[in-house]
Design a protein around this motif. Structure first.
Motif, short mmCIF file in Angstrom:
data_model
loop_
_atom_site.label_atom_id
_atom_site.label_comp_id
_atom_site.label_asym_id
_atom_site.label_seq_id
_atom_site.Cartn_x
_atom_site.Cartn_y
_atom_site.Cartn_z
N THR A 22 124.64 41.34 76.60
CA THR A 22 125.54 40.25 76.23
C THR A 22 124.75 39.12 75.59
OG1 THR A 22 127.02 40.77 78.05
CG2 THR A 22 127.26 38.59 77.04
N ILE A 23 125.17 38.73 74.39
CA ILE A 23 124.60 37.59 73.68
C ILE A 23 125.77 36.74 73.18
CG2 ILE A 23 123.31 36.85 71.64
CD1 ILE A 23 121.63 39.36 71.86
N LYS A 24 125.85 35.49 73.66
CA LYS A 24 127.00 34.65 73.36
C LYS A 24 128.27 35.41 73.79
CE LYS A 24 124.67 31.28 71.40
NZ LYS A 24 124.65 29.92 71.94
N ASP A 25 129.20 35.59 72.87
CA ASP A 25 130.43 36.32 73.18
C ASP A 25 130.38 37.77 72.70
OD1 ASP A 25 131.63 34.06 74.31
OD2 ASP A 25 132.32 33.35 72.36
N ASP A 46 115.37 36.30 73.40
CA ASP A 46 115.59 34.91 73.79
C ASP A 46 117.07 34.58 73.92
OD1 ASP A 46 112.94 34.01 73.98
OD2 ASP A 46 112.79 33.81 71.82
N LYS A 47 117.93 35.40 73.33
CA LYS A 47 119.36 35.08 73.31
C LYS A 47 120.16 35.85 74.36
CE LYS A 47 118.72 32.59 69.59
NZ LYS A 47 118.86 31.12 69.59
N VAL A 48 119.52 36.76 75.08
CA VAL A 48 120.23 37.61 76.04
C VAL A 48 120.67 36.79 77.25
CG1 VAL A 48 120.03 39.59 77.59
CG2 VAL A 48 119.00 39.68 75.31
N SER A 49 121.95 36.89 77.60
CA SER A 49 122.46 36.19 78.78
C SER A 49 122.80 37.14 79.92
CB SER A 49 123.71 35.37 78.42
OG SER A 49 124.73 36.21 77.90
N HIS A 50 123.01 38.43 79.61
CA HIS A 50 123.36 39.38 80.66
C HIS A 50 123.14 40.80 80.15
CE1 HIS A 50 126.15 41.91 83.10
NE2 HIS A 50 125.73 41.12 84.07
#
Length: 234
Positions: free
Chosen positions: A205-208, A194-198
């Motif tokens: 990538t999760i957040k920074d 649920d937290k994966v952005s890329h």
């Protein structure tokens, strides 16, 4: 702890059902508590936090169906499994969101199957895990976990606000998080889908944070993420 109630007005049948339930739960090493009630009135008068109810439909006073209606007024989530000698009652079960029933005499294998299904559904709904860290207990909401890293025999759980270091194996935590949308993208990392952005061939990538993804896991990870999101990733 799995809290189970058996509501059956015939003691012999209640005892036999309890024996089968214990056999199954002991075989899969689950802690449990079983309470037995001889009537719907008794169950309702002493109703507590319950995970699964085995409810006889045809009882001498308050029927199992009426008992289930009253339970649904106070508990929307408990799993209800009806037991009955007459299949004609089964169709009413959908009204009270009881999608499983056992015809008497109860088939043990079917009972075992229902228990496993209920446990899996309860686990998927339960958002909290409890971890022991030395003399302390840490209760975490799985939605707050970003990812998990293991170094030697210590895991670090990264959340939005705080990090927790605990001596335990990654496999043990992976088992606890089974069914809760986590994926092992590397031998040393678990990530919250649920937290994966890329993602690319080297990192998630999760957040920074950039979490390494192993080459053998890349394709499997893309499939798991696509399935979780209900979409197709190129």
């Amino acid at each position: 702890m799995l809290n189970i109630s058996i509501c059956e007005d015939e003691k012999i049948q209640a005892d036999e059902l309890g024996k089968m339930i214990k056999e199954k739960l002991n075989s899969i090493n689950i802690d449990y508590s079983i309470q037995k009630f001889s009537s719907g009135e008794e169950l309702l008068s002493d109703y507590k936090d319950t995970d699964i109810i085995f409810l006889d439909i045809k009882m001498s006073k308050l029927s199992g169906m009426d008992t289930a209606r009253k339970i649904r007024e106070i508990d929307k989530n408990v799993e209800i499994i009806f037991t009955t000698a007459l299949q004609e009652y089964v169709f009413e079960a959908y009204e009270v969101r009881a999608f499983r029933y056992l015809l008497k005499p109860i088939d043990k294998e079917l009972l075992f199957n229902y228990l496993e299904l209920c446990i899996n559904e309860l686990n998927s709904r339960n958002k909290k895990i409890c971890l022991k860290n030395k003399s302390d207990m840490i209760v975490l909401n799985t939605d707050d976990i970003l990812y998990v890293e293991v170094i030697r025999k210590e895991i670090t759980i990264y959340t939005e606000t705080e990090n927790y270091s605990i001596k335990m194996s990654l496999k043990s935590l992976e088992d606890m998080l089974n069914g809760k949308n986590f994926f092992k993208c590397h031998n040393s990392y678990l990530v919250n889908l649920d937290k994966v952005s890329h993602i690319d061939q080297h990192f998630v990538t999760i957040k920074d944070f950039k979490i390494p993804i192993s080459r053998p896991k890349y394709k499997e990870f893309k499939i798991a993420l696509a399935s979780h999101l209900g979409d197709f990733l190129c």
